[in-house]
Design a protein around this motif. Structure first.
Motif, PDB file in Angstrom:
ATOM      1  N   ILE A  30       0.837  -1.197   0.000  1.00  0.00           N
ATOM      2  CA  ILE A  30       0.000   0.000   0.000  1.00  0.00           C
ATOM      3  C   ILE A  30       0.874   1.250   0.000  1.00  0.00           C
ATOM      4  O   ILE A  30       1.778   1.388   0.820  1.00  0.00           O
ATOM      5  N   ASP A  31       0.574   2.154  -0.904  1.00  0.00           N
ATOM      6  CA  ASP A  31       1.223   3.464  -0.956  1.00  0.00           C
ATOM      7  C   ASP A  31       0.472   4.370   0.019  1.00  0.00           C
ATOM      8  O   ASP A  31      -0.759   4.451  -0.038  1.00  0.00           O
ATOM      9  N   VAL A  32       1.184   5.034   0.929  1.00  0.00           N
ATOM     10  CA  VAL A  32       0.529   5.849   1.960  1.00  0.00           C
ATOM     11  C   VAL A  32       0.825   7.342   1.798  1.00  0.00           C
ATOM     12  O   VAL A  32       0.609   8.123   2.721  1.00  0.00           O
ATOM     13  N   ARG A  33       1.267   7.746   0.610  1.00  0.00           N
ATOM     14  CA  ARG A  33       1.552   9.160   0.364  1.00  0.00           C
ATOM     15  C   ARG A  33       0.249   9.932   0.101  1.00  0.00           C
ATOM     16  O   ARG A  33      -0.834   9.376   0.140  1.00  0.00           O
ATOM     17  N   GLU A  34       0.389  11.197  -0.210  1.00  0.00           N
ATOM     18  CA  GLU A  34      -0.760  12.023  -0.563  1.00  0.00           C
ATOM     19  C   GLU A  34      -1.096  11.849  -2.039  1.00  0.00           C
ATOM     20  O   GLU A  34      -0.240  11.451  -2.839  1.00  0.00           O
ATOM     21  N   TYR A  67       1.793  -7.116   5.060  1.00  0.00           N
ATOM     22  CA  TYR A  67       1.679  -5.791   4.463  1.00  0.00           C
ATOM     23  C   TYR A  67       3.040  -5.127   4.302  1.00  0.00           C
ATOM     24  O   TYR A  67       3.908  -5.265   5.158  1.00  0.00           O
ATOM     25  N   VAL A  68       3.184  -4.373   3.205  1.00  0.00           N
ATOM     26  CA  VAL A  68       4.340  -3.511   2.987  1.00  0.00           C
ATOM     27  C   VAL A  68       3.789  -2.114   2.718  1.00  0.00           C
ATOM     28  O   VAL A  68       2.857  -1.954   1.920  1.00  0.00           O
ATOM     29  N   PHE A  69       4.371  -1.107   3.368  1.00  0.00           N
ATOM     30  CA  PHE A  69       3.934   0.265   3.183  1.00  0.00           C
ATOM     31  C   PHE A  69       5.017   1.069   2.470  1.00  0.00           C
ATOM     32  O   PHE A  69       6.201   0.910   2.741  1.00  0.00           O
ATOM     33  N   PHE A  78       7.156   4.016   7.547  1.00  0.00           N
ATOM     34  CA  PHE A  78       7.677   3.421   8.776  1.00  0.00           C
ATOM     35  C   PHE A  78       6.720   3.700   9.929  1.00  0.00           C
ATOM     36  O   PHE A  78       6.417   2.811  10.731  1.00  0.00           O
ATOM     37  N   GLU A  79       6.220   4.920  10.017  1.00  0.00           N
ATOM     38  CA  GLU A  79       5.250   5.262  11.067  1.00  0.00           C
ATOM     39  C   GLU A  79       3.967   4.441  10.913  1.00  0.00           C
ATOM     40  O   GLU A  79       3.398   3.976  11.903  1.00  0.00           O
ATOM     41  N   VAL A  80       3.512   4.250   9.675  1.00  0.00           N
ATOM     42  CA  VAL A  80       2.314   3.431   9.433  1.00  0.00           C
ATOM     43  C   VAL A  80       2.572   1.989   9.854  1.00  0.00           C
ATOM     44  O   VAL A  80       1.735   1.360  10.507  1.00  0.00           O
ATOM     45  N   ALA A  81       3.732   1.456   9.500  1.00  0.00           N
ATOM     46  CA  ALA A  81       4.073   0.080   9.889  1.00  0.00           C
ATOM     47  C   ALA A  81       4.080  -0.070  11.404  1.00  0.00           C
ATOM     48  O   ALA A  81       3.565  -1.056  11.944  1.00  0.00           O
ATOM     49  N   LYS A  82       4.659   0.909  12.110  1.00  0.00           N
ATOM     50  CA  LYS A  82       4.659   0.854  13.577  1.00  0.00           C
ATOM     51  C   LYS A  82       3.249   0.937  14.137  1.00  0.00           C
ATOM     52  O   LYS A  82       2.908   0.232  15.088  1.00  0.00           O
ATOM     53  N   GLU A  90       1.077  -8.538  12.829  1.00  0.00           N
ATOM     54  CA  GLU A  90       2.399  -9.110  13.075  1.00  0.00           C
ATOM     55  C   GLU A  90       3.336  -9.012  11.876  1.00  0.00           C
ATOM     56  O   GLU A  90       4.545  -8.876  12.041  1.00  0.00           O
ATOM     57  N   ARG A  91       2.792  -9.096  10.665  1.00  0.00           N
ATOM     58  CA  ARG A  91       3.635  -9.168   9.468  1.00  0.00           C
ATOM     59  C   ARG A  91       3.531  -7.869   8.666  1.00  0.00           C
ATOM     60  O   ARG A  91       2.794  -7.785   7.685  1.00  0.00           O
ATOM     61  N   VAL A  92       4.257  -6.858   9.146  1.00  0.00           N
ATOM     62  CA  VAL A  92       4.276  -5.566   8.469  1.00  0.00           C
ATOM     63  C   VAL A  92       5.712  -5.180   8.140  1.00  0.00           C
ATOM     64  O   VAL A  92       6.639  -5.522   8.872  1.00  0.00           O
ATOM     65  N   HIS A  93       5.875  -4.491   7.025  1.00  0.00           N
ATOM     66  CA  HIS A  93       7.192  -4.088   6.545  1.00  0.00           C
ATOM     67  C   HIS A  93       7.134  -2.654   6.033  1.00  0.00           C
ATOM     68  O   HIS A  93       6.103  -2.204   5.541  1.00  0.00           O
ATOM     69  N   ASN A  94       8.264  -1.996   6.108  1.00  0.00           N
ATOM     70  CA  ASN A  94       8.424  -0.673   5.539  1.00  0.00           C
ATOM     71  C   ASN A  94       9.320  -0.790   4.311  1.00  0.00           C
ATOM     72  O   ASN A  94      10.278  -1.559   4.302  1.00  0.00           O
ATOM     73  N   PHE A  95       9.006  -0.003   3.281  1.00  0.00           N
ATOM     74  CA  PHE A  95       9.893   0.068   2.121  1.00  0.00           C
ATOM     75  C   PHE A  95      10.920   1.158   2.397  1.00  0.00           C
ATOM     76  O   PHE A  95      10.626   2.344   2.316  1.00  0.00           O
ATOM     77  N   LYS A  96      12.114   0.739   2.776  1.00  0.00           N
ATOM     78  CA  LYS A  96      13.197   1.654   3.146  1.00  0.00           C
ATOM     79  C   LYS A  96      13.648   2.449   1.918  1.00  0.00           C
ATOM     80  O   LYS A  96      13.961   1.886   0.885  1.00  0.00           O
TER      81      LYS A  96
END
Length: 130
Positions: A30-34, A67-69, A78-82, A90-96
């Protein structure tokens, strides 16, 4: 290999590319930008649910899924993943590195409003299967 920061795994562009390139992969990205950021350039096929809106639908998402954000630089995602982790996912990831890294790597982007989610239903998060 995914890097672990504050209990959240951070995927690099090659790891994310492998996920989005495989339509059979069940990971939800999921893209979480504006909206303006998304329409300018996004990873083709990814749904957009802005960070400010995703918190309103967290209870409607399946906690058993992975999920990957994605955001511009990796900070908002990263804030969304947290936030998701704090809400029992339990299974969340951030796209660094976010879209900045994706584009720096020369990976393909799309433009336009092809998958902006305004009225949420879980089916909208499923990638198209070949």
């Amino acid at each position: 290999m995914a890097e672990l920061i504050e209990g959240i795994s951070h995927l690099d562009s090659l790891e994310l590319q492998a996920i989005v390139a495989d339509p059979a992969n069940p990971v939800v990205v999921i893209d979480v930008r504006e909206t303006e950021e998304y329409t300018e350039a996004h990873i083709a096929g990814l749904p957009l649910i802005p960070m400010g809106d995703i918190i309103d639908i967290v209870d409607r998402l399946d906690k058993s899924k992975e999920y990957v954000f994605v955001c511009r630089s990796g900070r908002r995602s990263f804030e969304v993943a947290k936030f998701f982790r704090a809400n029992g996912f339990e299974r969340v990831h951030n796209f660094k590195g976010g879209m900045l890294d994706w584009q720096e790597q020369g990976l393909e982007v799309a433009a336009g409003e092809d998958n902006i989610i305004e009225t949420f239903s879980p089916e909208q998060l499923e990638r198209k299967r070949s």
